[in-house]
Design a protein around this motif. Structure first.
Motif, PDB file in Angstrom:
ATOM      1  N   GLY A   1      26.321  33.145  36.779  1.00 28.64           N
ATOM      2  CA  GLY A   1      25.082  33.000  37.539  1.00 28.64           C
ATOM      3  C   GLY A   1      24.808  34.155  38.480  1.00 28.64           C
ATOM      4  N   ILE A   2      25.854  34.897  38.873  1.00 25.09           N
ATOM      5  CA  ILE A   2      25.647  36.053  39.761  1.00 25.09           C
ATOM      6  C   ILE A   2      24.672  37.043  39.128  1.00 25.09           C
ATOM      7  CG2 ILE A   2      26.755  38.045  40.855  1.00 25.09           C
ATOM      8  CD1 ILE A   2      29.314  36.416  41.062  1.00 25.09           C
ATOM      9  N   ALA A   3      24.770  37.213  37.805  1.00 28.50           N
ATOM     10  CA  ALA A   3      23.906  38.174  37.109  1.00 28.50           C
ATOM     11  C   ALA A   3      22.440  37.750  37.134  1.00 28.50           C
ATOM     12  CB  ALA A   3      24.369  38.352  35.667  1.00 28.50           C
ATOM     13  N   ALA A   4      22.206  36.472  37.437  1.00 27.74           N
ATOM     14  CA  ALA A   4      20.834  35.969  37.487  1.00 27.74           C
ATOM     15  C   ALA A   4      20.248  35.999  38.899  1.00 27.74           C
ATOM     16  CB  ALA A   4      20.792  34.534  36.945  1.00 27.74           C
ATOM     17  N   PHE A   5      21.055  36.335  39.908  1.00 26.40           N
ATOM     18  CA  PHE A   5      20.546  36.393  41.277  1.00 26.40           C
ATOM     19  C   PHE A   5      19.544  37.549  41.399  1.00 26.40           C
ATOM     20  CE2 PHE A   5      24.780  34.645  43.231  1.00 26.40           C
ATOM     21  CZ  PHE A   5      24.551  33.420  42.613  1.00 26.40           C
ATOM     22  N   PRO A   6      18.464  37.384  42.144  1.00 23.97           N
ATOM     23  CA  PRO A   6      17.448  38.446  42.253  1.00 23.97           C
ATOM     24  C   PRO A   6      18.006  39.793  42.701  1.00 23.97           C
ATOM     25  CG  PRO A   6      16.602  36.401  43.179  1.00 23.97           C
ATOM     26  CD  PRO A   6      18.048  36.146  42.850  1.00 23.97           C
ATOM     27  N   LYS A   7      19.006  39.789  43.588  1.00 25.61           N
ATOM     28  CA  LYS A   7      19.516  41.055  44.134  1.00 25.61           C
ATOM     29  C   LYS A   7      20.612  41.691  43.265  1.00 25.61           C
ATOM     30  CE  LYS A   7      18.317  40.197  48.958  1.00 25.61           C
ATOM     31  NZ  LYS A   7      18.814  39.904  50.324  1.00 25.61           N
ATOM     32  N   SER A   8      20.841  41.160  42.067  1.00 26.34           N
ATOM     33  CA  SER A   8      21.954  41.638  41.230  1.00 26.34           C
ATOM     34  C   SER A   8      21.524  42.649  40.169  1.00 26.34           C
ATOM     35  CB  SER A   8      22.632  40.441  40.548  1.00 26.34           C
ATOM     36  OG  SER A   8      23.271  39.611  41.475  1.00 26.34           O
TER      37      SER A   8
ATOM     38  N   GLU B   1      21.911  45.821  39.989  1.00 24.78           N
ATOM     39  CA  GLU B   1      22.986  46.773  39.672  1.00 24.78           C
ATOM     40  C   GLU B   1      23.963  46.166  38.652  1.00 24.78           C
ATOM     41  OE1 GLU B   1      26.364  49.294  42.104  1.00 24.78           O
ATOM     42  OE2 GLU B   1      24.643  48.518  43.221  1.00 24.78           O
ATOM     43  N   LEU B   2      24.271  44.893  38.828  1.00 18.01           N
ATOM     44  CA  LEU B   2      25.152  44.203  37.888  1.00 18.01           C
ATOM     45  C   LEU B   2      24.477  44.048  36.521  1.00 18.01           C
ATOM     46  CD1 LEU B   2      27.748  42.676  37.213  1.00 18.01           C
ATOM     47  CD2 LEU B   2      26.724  40.629  38.251  1.00 18.01           C
ATOM     48  N   ARG B   3      23.188  43.716  36.531  1.00 21.53           N
ATOM     49  CA  ARG B   3      22.466  43.607  35.253  1.00 21.53           C
ATOM     50  C   ARG B   3      22.460  44.945  34.516  1.00 21.53           C
ATOM     51  NH1 ARG B   3      19.593  39.851  38.419  1.00 21.53           N
ATOM     52  NH2 ARG B   3      18.057  41.353  39.186  1.00 21.53           N
ATOM     53  N   ASP B   4      22.383  46.040  35.276  1.00 29.14           N
ATOM     54  CA  ASP B   4      22.420  47.372  34.658  1.00 29.14           C
ATOM     55  C   ASP B   4      23.768  47.636  33.995  1.00 29.14           C
ATOM     56  OD1 ASP B   4      19.835  47.810  35.517  1.00 29.14           O
ATOM     57  OD2 ASP B   4      20.409  49.058  37.239  1.00 29.14           O
TER      58      ASP B   4
ATOM     59  N   GLY C   1      20.237  36.814  30.566  1.00 26.19           N
ATOM     60  CA  GLY C   1      20.946  37.724  29.668  1.00 26.19           C
ATOM     61  C   GLY C   1      20.072  38.198  28.522  1.00 26.19           C
ATOM     62  N   ALA C   2      19.303  37.287  27.982  1.00 22.16           N
ATOM     63  CA  ALA C   2      18.388  37.657  26.890  1.00 22.16           C
ATOM     64  C   ALA C   2      17.388  38.712  27.354  1.00 22.16           C
ATOM     65  CB  ALA C   2      17.657  36.409  26.385  1.00 22.16           C
ATOM     66  N   GLU C   3      16.876  38.558  28.574  1.00 21.39           N
ATOM     67  CA  GLU C   3      15.941  39.555  29.127  1.00 21.39           C
ATOM     68  C   GLU C   3      16.635  40.911  29.314  1.00 21.39           C
ATOM     69  OE1 GLU C   3      14.393  38.007  32.778  1.00 21.39           O
ATOM     70  OE2 GLU C   3      13.586  36.189  31.824  1.00 21.39           O
ATOM     71  N   VAL C   4      17.868  40.890  29.792  1.00 19.95           N
ATOM     72  CA  VAL C   4      18.628  42.127  30.012  1.00 19.95           C
ATOM     73  C   VAL C   4      18.725  42.932  28.713  1.00 19.95           C
ATOM     74  CG1 VAL C   4      20.964  43.017  30.461  1.00 19.95           C
ATOM     75  CG2 VAL C   4      19.949  41.332  32.023  1.00 19.95           C
TER      76      VAL C   4
END
Length: 262
Positions: A181-188, A190-193, A234-237
Protein backbone atom coordinates in the motif's frame (compact mmCIF):
# COMPACT_ATOMS: atom_id res chain seq x y z
CA UNK A 1 -17.53 -11.36 -16.48
CA UNK A 2 -14.92 -13.02 -14.25
CA UNK A 3 -13.04 -10.98 -11.67
CA UNK A 4 -9.27 -10.88 -12.33
CA UNK A 5 -7.41 -13.08 -9.85
CA UNK A 6 -4.75 -11.69 -7.52
CA UNK A 7 -2.51 -13.05 -4.79
CA UNK A 8 -1.79 -11.29 -1.50
CA UNK A 9 1.81 -12.47 -1.21
CA UNK A 10 2.31 -11.19 2.37
CA UNK A 11 -0.18 -10.74 5.20
CA UNK A 12 -0.39 -11.54 8.92
CA UNK A 13 -3.68 -13.33 9.48
CA UNK A 14 -2.58 -14.61 12.88
CA UNK A 15 -2.45 -11.09 14.33
CA UNK A 16 -5.11 -10.31 16.96
CA UNK A 17 -6.56 -7.61 14.67
CA UNK A 18 -8.29 -10.46 12.80
CA UNK A 19 -9.31 -12.66 15.75
CA UNK A 20 -12.98 -11.69 15.67
CA UNK A 21 -13.57 -12.20 11.93
CA UNK A 22 -10.77 -14.21 10.33
CA UNK A 23 -13.14 -16.28 8.16
CA UNK A 24 -14.95 -13.13 7.00
CA UNK A 25 -11.65 -11.45 6.12
CA UNK A 26 -10.61 -14.42 3.97
CA UNK A 27 -14.06 -14.54 2.35
CA UNK A 28 -13.99 -10.81 1.51
CA UNK A 29 -10.61 -11.26 -0.17
CA UNK A 30 -11.82 -14.15 -2.32
CA UNK A 31 -14.94 -12.16 -3.25
CA UNK A 32 -12.83 -9.41 -4.90
CA UNK A 33 -10.52 -11.86 -6.67
CA UNK A 34 -7.73 -12.27 -4.10
CA UNK A 35 -7.88 -16.03 -4.40
CA UNK A 36 -4.68 -16.89 -2.51
CA UNK A 37 -2.92 -15.40 0.50
CA UNK A 38 0.42 -16.10 2.20
CA UNK A 39 0.25 -15.48 5.95
CA UNK A 40 3.63 -14.82 7.53
CA UNK A 41 4.89 -16.06 10.89
CA UNK A 42 7.40 -13.63 12.42
CA UNK A 43 8.38 -15.63 15.54
CA UNK A 44 9.02 -19.34 15.16
CA UNK A 45 7.39 -20.19 18.51
CA UNK A 46 4.10 -19.00 16.98
CA UNK A 47 4.47 -21.26 13.92
CA UNK A 48 1.83 -23.79 15.12
CA UNK A 49 -0.85 -21.04 15.25
CA UNK A 50 0.07 -19.71 11.82
CA UNK A 51 0.16 -23.21 10.36
CA UNK A 52 -3.32 -23.88 11.80
CA UNK A 53 -4.70 -20.88 9.87
CA UNK A 54 -3.19 -22.19 6.63
CA UNK A 55 -4.65 -25.62 7.35
CA UNK A 56 -8.09 -24.13 8.06
CA UNK A 57 -8.42 -22.16 4.81
CA UNK A 58 -7.74 -23.89 1.50
CA UNK A 59 -6.58 -20.65 -0.18
CA UNK A 60 -4.18 -19.61 2.61
CA UNK A 61 -0.51 -20.67 2.62
CA UNK A 62 2.17 -19.73 5.10
CA UNK A 63 5.83 -18.92 5.65
CA UNK A 64 7.84 -18.62 8.84
CA UNK A 65 11.02 -17.05 10.11
CA UNK A 66 12.39 -14.66 12.72
CA UNK A 67 11.59 -11.02 12.04
CA UNK A 68 14.71 -8.84 12.43
CA UNK A 69 13.01 -6.69 15.07
CA UNK A 70 12.44 -9.86 17.14
CA UNK A 71 15.94 -11.26 16.64
CA UNK A 72 17.07 -10.49 20.20
CA UNK A 73 13.85 -11.76 21.82
CA UNK A 74 13.78 -15.15 20.10
CA UNK A 75 16.19 -18.09 20.03
CA UNK A 76 18.38 -18.04 16.92
CA UNK A 77 16.73 -20.20 14.27
CA UNK A 78 18.69 -23.10 12.82
CA UNK A 79 18.82 -24.20 9.20
CA UNK A 80 17.59 -27.66 10.25
CA UNK A 81 14.61 -26.13 12.06
CA UNK A 82 13.55 -24.13 9.00
CA UNK A 83 14.15 -27.05 6.62
CA UNK A 84 11.99 -29.23 8.87
CA UNK A 85 9.11 -26.73 8.78
CA UNK A 86 9.36 -26.67 4.98
CA UNK A 87 8.18 -30.27 4.82
CA UNK A 88 4.60 -29.09 5.44
CA UNK A 89 2.67 -28.97 2.17
CA UNK A 90 1.41 -25.40 2.79
CA UNK A 91 4.74 -23.97 3.97
CA UNK A 92 5.88 -21.95 0.94
CA UNK A 93 8.61 -19.47 1.97
CA UNK A 94 11.45 -18.74 4.43
CA UNK A 95 10.91 -15.62 6.54
CA UNK A 96 10.24 -12.91 6.98
CA UNK A 97 13.79 -12.18 7.93
CA UNK A 98 16.11 -9.31 7.11
CA UNK A 99 17.57 -6.18 8.66
CA UNK A 100 15.87 -3.26 10.42
CA UNK A 101 18.17 -0.51 11.64
CA UNK A 102 15.38 2.05 11.89
CA UNK A 103 14.14 0.84 15.27
CA UNK A 104 16.59 -1.89 16.23
CA UNK A 105 20.07 -0.92 14.99
CA UNK A 106 21.53 -1.94 18.36
CA UNK A 107 20.82 -5.59 17.50
CA UNK A 108 22.32 -5.49 14.01
CA UNK A 109 24.90 -8.21 14.72
CA UNK A 110 22.30 -10.80 15.73
CA UNK A 111 20.03 -9.65 12.89
CA UNK A 112 22.81 -10.33 10.40
CA UNK A 113 23.52 -13.74 11.94
CA UNK A 114 19.82 -14.65 11.76
CA UNK A 115 19.55 -13.43 8.15
CA UNK A 116 22.43 -15.69 7.10
CA UNK A 117 20.71 -18.72 8.66
CA UNK A 118 17.56 -17.95 6.69
CA UNK A 119 19.53 -17.52 3.45
CA UNK A 120 21.07 -20.96 3.95
CA UNK A 121 17.63 -22.46 4.58
CA UNK A 122 16.20 -20.82 1.45
CA UNK A 123 19.05 -22.23 -0.62
CA UNK A 124 18.62 -25.71 0.88
CA UNK A 125 14.83 -25.88 0.49
CA UNK A 126 14.54 -24.07 -2.84
CA UNK A 127 11.84 -21.90 -1.26
CA UNK A 128 11.90 -18.10 -1.64
CA UNK A 129 13.49 -15.95 1.04
CA UNK A 130 11.14 -13.20 2.28
CA UNK A 131 13.08 -10.05 3.16
CA UNK A 132 12.20 -7.14 5.43
CA UNK A 133 14.64 -4.25 4.85
CA UNK A 134 14.57 -0.87 6.56
CA UNK A 135 17.37 1.68 6.92
CA UNK A 136 19.99 -1.00 6.21
CA UNK A 137 20.44 -0.89 2.44
CA UNK A 138 24.23 -1.31 2.26
CA UNK A 139 24.42 -4.24 4.66
CA UNK A 140 21.32 -5.77 3.10
CA UNK A 141 22.75 -5.72 -0.42
CA UNK A 142 26.12 -6.99 0.79
CA UNK A 143 24.79 -9.95 2.81
CA UNK A 144 22.28 -10.99 0.14
CA UNK A 145 25.07 -10.91 -2.47
CA UNK A 146 27.54 -12.83 -0.26
CA UNK A 147 24.91 -15.48 0.29
CA UNK A 148 24.09 -15.61 -3.41
CA UNK A 149 27.74 -15.98 -4.36
CA UNK A 150 27.88 -19.04 -2.07
CA UNK A 151 25.01 -20.62 -4.02
CA UNK A 152 21.95 -19.20 -5.77
CA UNK A 153 18.58 -18.87 -4.02
CA UNK A 154 15.34 -17.02 -4.76
CA UNK A 155 14.02 -14.05 -2.84
CA UNK A 156 11.34 -11.36 -2.60
CA UNK A 157 11.97 -7.93 -1.12
CA UNK A 158 8.68 -7.70 0.75
CA UNK A 159 6.90 -4.35 1.03
CA UNK A 160 9.69 -2.77 -0.97
CA UNK A 161 10.25 0.86 0.01
CA UNK A 162 14.03 1.13 0.01
CA UNK A 163 16.44 2.82 -2.40
CA UNK A 164 16.79 2.41 -6.14
CA UNK A 165 20.28 1.02 -5.44
CA UNK A 166 18.93 -1.82 -3.28
CA UNK A 167 16.23 -2.50 -5.87
CA UNK A 168 18.88 -2.83 -8.57
CA UNK A 169 21.06 -5.08 -6.41
CA UNK A 170 18.09 -7.38 -5.76
CA UNK A 171 16.94 -7.43 -9.38
CA UNK A 172 20.49 -8.17 -10.55
CA UNK A 173 20.33 -11.42 -8.54
CA UNK A 174 17.00 -12.32 -10.13
CA UNK A 175 15.01 -11.38 -7.02
CA UNK A 176 11.49 -9.92 -6.91
CA UNK A 177 10.11 -6.64 -5.50
CA UNK A 178 6.76 -6.65 -3.74
CA UNK A 179 4.43 -3.66 -3.97
CA UNK A 180 2.46 -2.77 -0.83
CA UNK A 181 0.00 0.00 0.00
CA UNK A 182 2.95 2.38 0.45
CA UNK A 183 3.32 2.48 -3.34
CA UNK A 184 -0.26 3.75 -3.57
CA UNK A 185 0.25 6.68 -1.16
CA UNK A 186 0.07 10.07 -2.97
CA UNK A 187 3.56 11.11 -1.80
CA UNK A 188 5.24 7.86 -2.97
CA UNK A 189 6.06 8.93 -6.53
CA UNK A 190 9.76 8.20 -6.01
CA UNK A 191 8.90 4.63 -5.00
CA UNK A 192 6.55 4.25 -7.98
CA UNK A 193 9.43 5.37 -10.21
CA UNK A 194 11.61 2.59 -8.77
CA UNK A 195 8.92 0.05 -9.59
CA UNK A 196 8.47 1.56 -13.06
CA UNK A 197 12.16 0.88 -13.73
CA UNK A 198 11.82 -2.78 -12.63
CA UNK A 199 10.77 -5.55 -15.05
CA UNK A 200 7.06 -6.20 -14.62
CA UNK A 201 7.73 -9.93 -14.53
CA UNK A 202 9.62 -9.42 -11.27
CA UNK A 203 6.87 -7.69 -9.27
CA UNK A 204 4.43 -9.05 -6.67
CA UNK A 205 1.62 -7.36 -4.76
CA UNK A 206 0.84 -7.64 -1.06
CA UNK A 207 -0.95 -5.96 1.81
CA UNK A 208 1.31 -6.60 4.84
CA UNK A 209 -2.06 -6.42 6.58
CA UNK A 210 -3.09 -5.39 9.16
CA UNK A 211 -0.59 -2.60 8.36
CA UNK A 212 -0.20 -0.06 5.53
CA UNK A 213 -3.70 0.07 4.08
CA UNK A 214 -3.74 1.72 0.64
CA UNK A 215 -6.07 4.62 -0.17
CA UNK A 216 -9.01 4.93 0.32
CA UNK A 217 -8.47 2.96 3.57
CA UNK A 218 -5.22 4.60 4.69
CA UNK A 219 -5.04 4.84 8.48
CA UNK A 220 -7.49 1.98 8.94
CA UNK A 221 -6.82 -1.71 9.45
CA UNK A 222 -5.59 -3.31 6.25
CA UNK A 223 -6.84 -6.70 5.02
CA UNK A 224 -6.07 -9.00 2.05
CA UNK A 225 -9.06 -7.77 0.01
CA UNK A 226 -7.32 -4.40 -0.30
CA UNK A 227 -4.58 -5.98 -2.47
CA UNK A 228 -6.88 -4.99 -5.32
CA UNK A 229 -6.44 -1.26 -4.56
CA UNK A 230 -2.65 -1.51 -4.63
CA UNK A 231 -2.81 -3.58 -7.84
CA UNK A 232 -4.87 -0.86 -9.55
CA UNK A 233 -2.08 1.62 -8.81
CA UNK A 234 0.47 -0.95 -10.01
CA UNK A 235 -1.40 -1.30 -13.28
CA UNK A 236 -1.19 2.48 -13.77
CA UNK A 237 2.56 2.45 -13.00
CA UNK A 238 3.15 -0.08 -15.79
CA UNK A 239 0.54 1.30 -18.20
CA UNK A 240 -1.36 -1.99 -18.14
CA UNK A 241 -5.02 -2.82 -17.68
CA UNK A 242 -5.93 -4.04 -14.21
CA UNK A 243 -6.69 -7.46 -15.70
CA UNK A 244 -3.27 -7.75 -17.34
CA UNK A 245 -1.38 -6.52 -14.27
CA UNK A 246 -3.30 -8.97 -12.08
CA UNK A 247 -2.48 -11.81 -14.48
CA UNK A 248 1.19 -10.82 -14.64
CA UNK A 249 1.72 -10.53 -10.87
CA UNK A 250 -0.13 -13.81 -10.32
CA UNK A 251 2.14 -15.55 -12.86
CA UNK A 252 5.14 -13.99 -11.08
CA UNK A 253 3.90 -15.30 -7.74
CA UNK A 254 3.40 -18.80 -9.15
CA UNK A 255 6.95 -18.81 -10.51
CA UNK A 256 8.51 -17.70 -7.22
CA UNK A 257 6.19 -19.36 -4.71
CA UNK A 258 6.07 -22.62 -6.64
CA UNK A 259 4.66 -24.64 -3.73
CA UNK A 260 1.55 -22.41 -3.69
CA UNK A 261 1.07 -22.60 -7.45
CA UNK A 262 -2.06 -24.38 -8.70
Amino acid sequence: MTTPQLVDSHCHLDFPDFDEERADVVARAVEVGVTRMVTICTRLRLEPQVRAIAERFKNVYYAAGTHPMSATDEPLATVDELVGLAEHRKFVGIGETGLDYHYTADSKDIQQQSLRVHIDAARETGLPLIIHARSADDDMARILREGFDNGAYTCVMHCFSSSAELAKAALDMGFYLSMSGIAAFPKSQELRDIFMAAPVDRVLVETDSPYLAPPPFRGKRNEPAYTAHTARVGAEVYGLSYKDFAAQTTANFDRLFWKASP
